[in-house]
Enzyme design. Structure first.
Site, PDB file in Angstrom:
ATOM      1  N   ARG A  20      -1.990   1.980  -0.149  1.00  0.00           N
ATOM      2  CA  ARG A  20      -2.939   1.507   0.867  1.00  0.00           C
ATOM      3  C   ARG A  20      -4.381   1.830   0.474  1.00  0.00           C
ATOM      4  O   ARG A  20      -5.283   1.022   0.673  1.00  0.00           O
ATOM      5  CB  ARG A  20      -2.613   2.092   2.238  1.00  0.00           C
ATOM      6  N   ASN A  38       1.672   0.565   6.232  1.00  0.00           N
ATOM      7  CA  ASN A  38       3.056   0.862   5.870  1.00  0.00           C
ATOM      8  C   ASN A  38       3.985   0.311   6.935  1.00  0.00           C
ATOM      9  O   ASN A  38       3.642   0.272   8.116  1.00  0.00           O
ATOM     10  CB  ASN A  38       3.290   2.372   5.764  1.00  0.00           C
TER      11      ASN A  38
END
Length: 94
Positions: A20, A38
């Site tokens: 990320r 996520n």
């Protein structure tokens, strides 16, 4: 050219490896807006919008910079544009 929006769902070693973070850095460098998060099943979802040429560069940059991650599967879907979206952020996910 006009902006487009896409959603990617990445599978593989994409959680716990900075995916990320690297996705956010890449998107910001390319001037894209959107988010990355996520998922409960170990995958990662990323939505980004911007110029098509910049969107094409996004995944290769993530793959090149996130050395501990590995994308083993990926789906891509075009979406309607999000109005009034001004940045790119990491979300906590579901």
């Amino acid at each position: 050219m006009s902006a487009v929006r896409r959603r990617w769902r990445f599978e593989g070693r994409v959680q716990g490896v900075g995916f990320r973070y690297f996705a956010t850095c890449a998107a910001q460098k390319l001037g894209l807006t959107g988010w990355v998060a996520n998922n409960w099943d170990g995958s990662v979802t990323l939505e980004a919008q911007g110029e098509p040429a910049q969107l094409e560069k996004l995944v290769p940059i993530i793959e090149r910079t996130c050395r501990w991650g590995r994308i083993e599967g990926m789906t891509v879907k075009n979406l309607p544009l999000e109005e009034h979206e001004y940045g790119f952020e990491e979300r906590s996910g579901d």
